[in-house]
Design a protein around this motif. Structure first.
Motif, PDB file in Angstrom:
ATOM      1  N   VAL A 146      39.328  30.408  37.361  1.00 12.80           N
ATOM      2  CA  VAL A 146      39.733  31.574  36.579  1.00 12.80           C
ATOM      3  C   VAL A 146      41.217  31.867  36.782  1.00 12.80           C
ATOM      4  N   LYS A 147      41.911  32.089  35.666  1.00 12.67           N
ATOM      5  CA  LYS A 147      43.332  32.448  35.698  1.00 12.67           C
ATOM      6  C   LYS A 147      43.557  33.901  35.292  1.00 12.67           C
ATOM      7  N   SER A 148      42.790  34.385  34.299  1.00 10.10           N
ATOM      8  CA  SER A 148      42.976  35.744  33.801  1.00 10.10           C
ATOM      9  C   SER A 148      41.756  36.141  32.973  1.00 10.10           C
ATOM     10  N   SER A 149      41.633  37.447  32.704  1.00 12.13           N
ATOM     11  CA  SER A 149      40.560  37.902  31.818  1.00 12.13           C
ATOM     12  C   SER A 149      40.971  39.198  31.133  1.00 12.13           C
ATOM     13  N   TYR A 150      40.396  39.422  29.970  1.00  7.31           N
ATOM     14  CA  TYR A 150      40.616  40.666  29.239  1.00  7.31           C
ATOM     15  C   TYR A 150      39.379  40.951  28.391  1.00  7.31           C
ATOM     16  N   PHE A 151      38.877  42.180  28.480  1.00  6.33           N
ATOM     17  CA  PHE A 151      37.717  42.596  27.704  1.00  6.33           C
ATOM     18  C   PHE A 151      38.006  43.947  27.071  1.00  6.33           C
ATOM     19  N   PHE A 152      37.564  44.120  25.836  1.00  7.44           N
ATOM     20  CA  PHE A 152      37.817  45.346  25.091  1.00  7.44           C
ATOM     21  C   PHE A 152      36.507  45.871  24.520  1.00  7.44           C
ATOM     22  N   LYS A 153      36.222  47.169  24.745  1.00  2.00           N
ATOM     23  CA  LYS A 153      35.027  47.808  24.186  1.00  2.00           C
ATOM     24  C   LYS A 153      35.418  48.547  22.922  1.00  2.00           C
ATOM     25  N   PHE A 154      34.743  48.218  21.835  1.00  2.00           N
ATOM     26  CA  PHE A 154      34.990  48.873  20.560  1.00  2.00           C
ATOM     27  C   PHE A 154      34.197  50.169  20.475  1.00  2.00           C
ATOM     28  N   SER A 155      34.659  51.076  19.622  1.00  2.00           N
ATOM     29  CA  SER A 155      33.946  52.315  19.373  1.00  2.00           C
ATOM     30  C   SER A 155      33.422  52.271  17.943  1.00  2.00           C
ATOM     31  N   PRO A 156      32.157  52.466  17.723  1.00  2.00           N
ATOM     32  CA  PRO A 156      31.186  52.989  18.676  1.00  2.00           C
ATOM     33  C   PRO A 156      30.498  51.911  19.507  1.00  2.00           C
ATOM     34  N   THR A 157      30.594  50.651  19.120  1.00  2.00           N
ATOM     35  CA  THR A 157      29.820  49.637  19.830  1.00  2.00           C
ATOM     36  C   THR A 157      30.473  48.264  19.720  1.00  2.00           C
ATOM     37  N   GLY A 158      30.129  47.394  20.641  1.00  2.00           N
ATOM     38  CA  GLY A 158      30.614  46.018  20.612  1.00  2.00           C
ATOM     39  C   GLY A 158      31.702  45.757  21.631  1.00  2.00           C
ATOM     40  N   VAL A 159      31.783  44.502  22.047  1.00  2.00           N
ATOM     41  CA  VAL A 159      32.765  44.071  23.039  1.00  2.00           C
ATOM     42  C   VAL A 159      33.339  42.731  22.595  1.00  2.00           C
ATOM     43  N   SER A 160      34.631  42.569  22.783  1.00  2.00           N
ATOM     44  CA  SER A 160      35.271  41.265  22.648  1.00  2.00           C
ATOM     45  C   SER A 160      35.975  40.987  23.960  1.00  2.00           C
ATOM     46  N   GLY A 161      35.928  39.735  24.392  1.00  2.00           N
ATOM     47  CA  GLY A 161      36.578  39.424  25.652  1.00  2.00           C
ATOM     48  C   GLY A 161      36.799  37.945  25.842  1.00  2.00           C
ATOM     49  N   VAL A 162      37.684  37.660  26.790  1.00  2.00           N
ATOM     50  CA  VAL A 162      38.008  36.272  27.094  1.00  2.00           C
ATOM     51  C   VAL A 162      38.318  36.128  28.580  1.00  2.00           C
TER      52      VAL A 162
ATOM     53  N   VAL B 246      40.557  30.137  31.802  1.00  2.00           N
ATOM     54  CA  VAL B 246      40.338  29.279  32.964  1.00  2.00           C
ATOM     55  C   VAL B 246      41.343  28.133  32.903  1.00  2.00           C
ATOM     56  N   ALA B 247      41.595  27.514  34.032  1.00  2.00           N
ATOM     57  CA  ALA B 247      42.548  26.401  34.069  1.00  2.00           C
ATOM     58  C   ALA B 247      42.138  25.321  33.070  1.00  2.00           C
ATOM     59  N   GLU B 248      40.842  25.207  32.832  1.00  2.00           N
ATOM     60  CA  GLU B 248      40.314  24.174  31.947  1.00  2.00           C
ATOM     61  C   GLU B 248      40.328  24.590  30.477  1.00  2.00           C
TER      62      GLU B 248
END
Length: 143
Positions: free
Chosen positions: A44-60, A63-65
């Protein structure tokens, strides 16, 4: 028949019948993805996750690979997963299986794309293999 040499493996997954509470929780998905990276032997190098309103999530998770990403629709029990890795060390199929288990998916349509297959003319192509899985019977993993 010889094994086709490829630069990377890309898994595109349609996960259905997932637990809506998990799909709506960005922190829980981050935990699942970070552990999935470990299970899949990724760095793992980094991560980011976002919660939408009213519902749902996007994230990444970067990784080095390469990456693991998701877009969720809790109201539909649906998650669009993407796991791409390069090299020979990572085991992306283990990461996919782990995520599906933790999302409590009942069904998955999986496409494995072998990417970066070198052609004779210095160009690249890919090959796609697709399958479907019923993951949990009666909603609890038991017959």
């Amino acid at each position: 028949m010889s094994e086709i040499e490829t630069i990377g493996f890309h898994y595109v997954v349609e996960a259905a019948g997932c637990d809506p509470e998990i799909l709506g929780n960005a922190d829980r998905i981050r935990e699942i993805f970070l552990e999935a990276a470990k299970v899949g032997n990724m760095e793992v190098k980094s991560s980011y996750f976002f919660k939408f309103s009213p519902t749902g999530v996007s994230g990444v998770v970067i990784v080095a690979e390469s990456h693991i990403s998701v877009h969720t629709w809790p109201e539909k029990g649906y998650a669009a997963l993407d796991v791409y890795t390069c090299g020979t060390k990572a085991e992306p199929e283990k990461a996919v299986d782990y995520i599906l288990e933790k999302f409590r998916a009942k069904y998955a349509h999986v496409s494995e794309i072998k990417r970066g297959i070198e052609e004779d003319d210095d160009t690249f192509t890919h090959m796609i293999m697709t399958w479907e899985e019923s993951l949990r019977k009666n909603g609890n993993g038991k017959g």
